[in-house]
Design an enzyme around this catalytic site. Structure first.
Site, PDB file in Angstrom:
ATOM      1  N   GLY A  14     -10.844  -5.020  -6.149  1.00 61.90           N
ATOM      2  CA  GLY A  14     -11.609  -4.472  -5.036  1.00 61.90           C
ATOM      3  C   GLY A  14     -12.711  -3.555  -5.532  1.00 61.90           C
ATOM      4  CB  ALA A  15     -14.015  -3.181  -8.849  1.00 62.24           C
ATOM      5  NE  ARG A  17     -18.557  -3.845  -0.479  1.00 61.23           N
ATOM      6  CZ  ARG A  17     -18.060  -5.049  -0.741  1.00 61.23           C
ATOM      7  NH1 ARG A  17     -16.752  -5.222  -0.793  1.00 61.23           N
ATOM      8  NH2 ARG A  17     -18.832  -6.074  -0.968  1.00 61.23           N
ATOM      9  CG  ASP A  64      -7.188 -14.564  -2.233  1.00 59.21           C
ATOM     10  OD1 ASP A  64      -6.646 -13.447  -2.059  1.00 59.21           O
ATOM     11  OD2 ASP A  64      -7.044 -15.517  -1.446  1.00 59.21           O
ATOM     12  CB  VAL A  65      -5.551  -9.542  -5.285  1.00 59.90           C
ATOM     13  CG1 VAL A  65      -6.706  -9.056  -6.150  1.00 59.90           C
ATOM     14  CG2 VAL A  65      -5.645  -8.978  -3.871  1.00 59.90           C
ATOM     15  CB  SER A 143      -3.620   5.538   1.990  1.00 60.00           C
ATOM     16  OG  SER A 143      -4.209   6.195   3.094  1.00 60.00           O
ATOM     17  CE1 TYR A 155      -5.384   0.640   3.996  1.00 58.94           C
ATOM     18  CE2 TYR A 155      -4.744   2.835   4.739  1.00 58.94           C
ATOM     19  CZ  TYR A 155      -5.461   2.017   3.881  1.00 58.94           C
ATOM     20  OH  TYR A 155      -6.242   2.580   2.903  1.00 58.94           O
ATOM     21  CE  LYS A 159      -3.811   1.496   0.849  1.00 63.28           C
ATOM     22  NZ  LYS A 159      -4.299   0.955  -0.439  1.00 63.28           N
TER      23      LYS A 159
END
Length: 254
Positions: A14-15, A17, A64-65, A143, A155, A159
């Protein structure tokens, strides 16, 4: 940026941005070769260009992880073109926010697949190189939402799950010289927080101002704040720190 040959290879997912880009650039500044992974390889090029222009070494990789074959192919490519990866930062993430009575099963599955399945697949593929090298660093992005957050049941669960995943990795991989830690960011200015502001119908600047008032240090976070924490966890100096969850949130969190 160091001019010497990179001593280690790092993968950041996810690097393209936000937090991922900041982490990739910081790890390159620390002297690592960095694989910049995201779903669309083309979106990674700007980050790669910034790293190489500063004297570092980087590679853009589409992945695609959540897909097992895509992950295996990506990690193999990194090992072949940059060197065996011994640093992994699992940052890839998506939002599908909604209250539970409105949340679809697809919204639940998408978030779980990217955050949890993605981190599992990436770590499983990379740990082979780490255990062979007798050195490894895994950093998972959790998070403050892991503590609960309205409209983010998927989410928040993902997390929180990453924290348990991290602690178990630390137990299983420690004897191979591999550490695993998690960073739990608070309010960080990214496209994702901008999307949250839009979802709740608040101007993003106002959203940041309101958030800052509730944070003890009286400011919101920046991707570079998270990159600094990742830099430490990925360093040789962090060899006796494992299984920890660091809340980078401008104040204490439970």
């Amino acid at each position: 940026m160091t001019d010497s040959t990179p001593t280690r290879t790092a993968i950041v997912t996810g690097a393209a941005r936000g937090i991922g880009a900041a982490v990739a650039e910081r790890l390159a500044k620390d002297g690592n070769a960095v694989a910049v992974l995201d779903l669309d390889e083309g979106t990674c090029q700007a980050v790669v260009d910034r790293i190489t222009q500063a004297g570092g070494k980087a590679l853009a990789v589409g992945c695609d992880v959540s897909d097992e074959e895509s992950v295996a192919s990506a990690v193999d490519r990194v090992a072949s073109e940059l060197g065996a990866p011994t640093i992994l930062v699992n940052n890839a993430g998506v939002l599908r926010d909604n209250l539970i009575f409105k949340m679809s099963a697809d919204d639940w599955d998408t978030v779980m697949n990217v955050h949890l399945r993605g981190s599992f697949l990436m770590t499983r593929a990379a740990q082979k190189h780490m255990t062979e090298a007798k050195f490894g660093r895994v950093v998972n992005l959790s998070s403050t939402s892991a503590l609960g957050n309205r409209g983010q049941v998927n989410y928040s669960a993902a997390k929180a799950g990453l924290q348990g995943f991290t602690k178990t990795l630390a137990i299983e991989l420690g004897k191979f010289g591999v550490t695993a830690n998690a960073i739990a960011p608070g309010f960080i200015v990214t496209d994702m927080t901008a999307a949250t502001a839009e979802r709740v119908g608040v101007d993003f600047d106002q959203f940041q101002e309101l958030a800052a008032k509730e944070i003890p240090v009286q400011r919101v976070g920046r991707p570079e704040d998270i990159a600094a924490a990742a830099s430490f966890f990925c360093s040789d100096d962090a060899g006796f720190v494992s299984g920890q969850v660091l809340y980078v949130a401008g104040g204490p969190r439970d």
